[in-house]
Scaffold this active site. Structure first.
Site, PDB file in Angstrom:
ATOM      1  N   ASP A   1      82.845  24.810  -8.977  1.00 12.27           N
ATOM      2  CA  ASP A   1      81.851  25.881  -8.838  1.00 12.27           C
ATOM      3  C   ASP A   1      82.197  26.942  -9.874  1.00 12.27           C
ATOM      4  O   ASP A   1      83.272  26.896 -10.497  1.00 12.27           O
ATOM      5  CB  ASP A   1      81.925  26.486  -7.419  1.00 12.27           C
ATOM      6  N   SER A   2      81.303  27.905 -10.028  1.00  9.62           N
ATOM      7  CA  SER A   2      81.584  29.012 -10.942  1.00  9.62           C
ATOM      8  C   SER A   2      82.679  29.924 -10.384  1.00  9.62           C
ATOM      9  O   SER A   2      83.224  30.741 -11.112  1.00  9.62           O
ATOM     10  CB  SER A   2      80.319  29.837 -11.143  1.00  9.62           C
TER      11      SER A   2
ATOM     12  N   CYS B   1      77.775  23.826  -6.908  1.00  5.92           N
ATOM     13  CA  CYS B   1      77.159  25.017  -7.466  1.00  5.92           C
ATOM     14  C   CYS B   1      75.687  24.667  -7.722  1.00  5.92           C
ATOM     15  O   CYS B   1      75.403  23.690  -8.422  1.00  5.92           O
ATOM     16  CB  CYS B   1      77.862  25.362  -8.775  1.00  5.92           C
TER      17      CYS B   1
ATOM     18  N   HIS C   1      77.669  30.145  -2.700  1.00  3.65           N
ATOM     19  CA  HIS C   1      78.333  31.355  -2.235  1.00  3.65           C
ATOM     20  C   HIS C   1      77.694  31.890  -0.933  1.00  3.65           C
ATOM     21  O   HIS C   1      78.348  32.583  -0.169  1.00  3.65           O
ATOM     22  CB  HIS C   1      78.230  32.479  -3.276  1.00  3.65           C
TER      23      HIS C   1
ATOM     24  N   CYS D   1      72.573  28.599  -3.065  1.00  3.04           N
ATOM     25  CA  CYS D   1      73.755  28.998  -3.839  1.00  3.04           C
ATOM     26  C   CYS D   1      74.926  28.792  -2.905  1.00  3.04           C
ATOM     27  O   CYS D   1      74.874  29.208  -1.743  1.00  3.04           O
ATOM     28  CB  CYS D   1      73.644  30.467  -4.249  1.00  3.04           C
TER      29      CYS D   1
ATOM     30  N   GLU E   1      82.296  37.361  -4.358  1.00  5.58           N
ATOM     31  CA  GLU E   1      83.547  37.271  -5.128  1.00  5.58           C
ATOM     32  C   GLU E   1      84.402  38.521  -4.884  1.00  5.58           C
ATOM     33  O   GLU E   1      85.630  38.485  -4.955  1.00  5.58           O
ATOM     34  CB  GLU E   1      83.254  37.113  -6.626  1.00  5.58           C
TER      35      GLU E   1
HETATM   36  N1  DGL Z   1      77.845  29.123  -6.294  1.00  5.96           N
HETATM   37  C1  DGL Z   1      76.979  29.157  -7.456  1.00  5.96           C
HETATM   38  C2  DGL Z   1      75.639  28.545  -7.111  1.00  5.96           C
HETATM   39  O1  DGL Z   1      75.578  27.791  -6.156  1.00  5.96           O
HETATM   40  C3  DGL Z   1      76.931  30.549  -7.969  1.00  5.96           C
HETATM   41  C4  DGL Z   1      76.422  30.624  -9.343  1.00  5.96           C
HETATM   42  C5  DGL Z   1      76.849  31.828 -10.096  1.00  5.96           C
HETATM   43  O2  DGL Z   1      77.998  31.863 -10.501  1.00  5.96           O
HETATM   44  O3  DGL Z   1      76.018  32.698 -10.339  1.00  5.96           O
HETATM   45  O4  DGL Z   1      74.644  28.720  -7.772  1.00  5.96           O
END
Ligand code: DGL
Length: 265
Positions: A6-7, A69, A181, A179, A147
């Site tokens: 993931d990011s 992600c 997150h 997302c 985050e």
């Molecule tokens: N968890 C990522 C997603 O599902 C976040 C993306 C981001 O870093 O903006 O899109």
């Protein structure tokens, strides 16, 4: 071994599902915290980052890739499959679409990063399967709030209420957390959108798919690369104490993050 990326730390919501469904599965997790968020980057940049993330996981022994992600799933799945044709790549959009279709009465909300919402992938995939009204909203502030660990703050609640207000007005009956997150904010999101709205978090179904595939591959000997004890490794491209705290809270145990050095292309 399953490679998950993931990011940032959002993909840990998928890891939590994996730990629940297959506590013995070996995996390696990569959070690209040095370059998060992906959601406001261009498609070219997200594709480049996703390829670098996958390359890191494969170099560290992964035999399949879970794109935990939505942004990278929306923009980079095809590029990943093309770059690594022999590696099974699992993305999170398809399971979310299928789960939403199975519960909706016809009006689906989608929230995600700007890149995911701009890609239009959820509308396209949902409408391909069923006559559905789709209301999508980009929520770019939510990833940085997660985050930052602001999971129950009044500011976060206010921002969520504001983002969800148009979806609430349109009376969506189902809401895709587009997302990875966002499951960390699920109680706040549920409260803001209303209890009758079904939240879709694709983590559980993507893990189910990975495990089904793994069971099949093991039967045929194709992907049975795991011998010996379970391994569980966590890498971040930028280490911060906060990530450790959030991971502890979310996974209910101490996680040791190692620093990942990516090969930049
Ligand atoms: N968890 C990522 C997603 O599902 C976040 C993306 C981001 O870093 O903006 O899109």
């Amino acid at each position: 071994m399953i490679g998950i990326f993931d990011s940032g730390i959002g993909g840990l919501t998928v890891v939590r599902e994996l730990l629940k469904q297959a506590p013995d599965a070996s995996f390696i997790y990569l959070g690209d915290t040095a370059r998060t968020p992906y959601g406001n980057k261009s498609p070219e940049t997200v594709i480049r980052y996703a390829l670098e993330d996958a390359r890191f996981l494969l170099a560290h022994g992964a035999s399949s890739i879970v794109v935990a992600c939505n942004t990278a799933s929306a923009l980079a799945s095809a590029a990943l499959r093309e770059a690594f044709p022999t590696v099974p790549v699992f993305e999170v959009i398809t399971p979310a679409v299928e789960d939403a279709i199975s519960v909706t009465k016809g009006r689906v909300g989608v929230i995600g990063t700007r890149a995911t919402v701009t890609s239009g992938i959820y509308e396209k995939r949902l409408r391909e399967k069923k006559e559905i009204e789709v209301v999508a909203a980009a929520c770019p502030l939510l990833v940085p709030l997660v985050e930052e660990g602001w999971l129950d703050d009044s500011e976060t609640k206010r921002i969520i209420r504001r983002y969800l207000s148009p979806l609430k007005q349109r009376n969506v009956d189902t809401l895709i957390l587009g997302c990875t997150h966002y499951p960390l904010l699920a109680p706040l999101i549920q409260h803001a959108i209303g209890r009758r709205v079904k939240l879709i978090d694709s983590g559980a179904s993507v893990v189910r798919r990975v495990l089904e595939h793994k069971a099949r591959s093991t039967e045929h000997g194709a992907l049975n690369t795991e011998h010996g004890a379970k391994t569980e490794k966590y890498f971040l491209t930028d280490l911060s104490a906060r990530s450790g705290e959030i991971a502890r809270k979310w996974l209910g145990r101490d996680i040791r993050f190692e620093k990942a050095e990516l090969e930049i292309s």
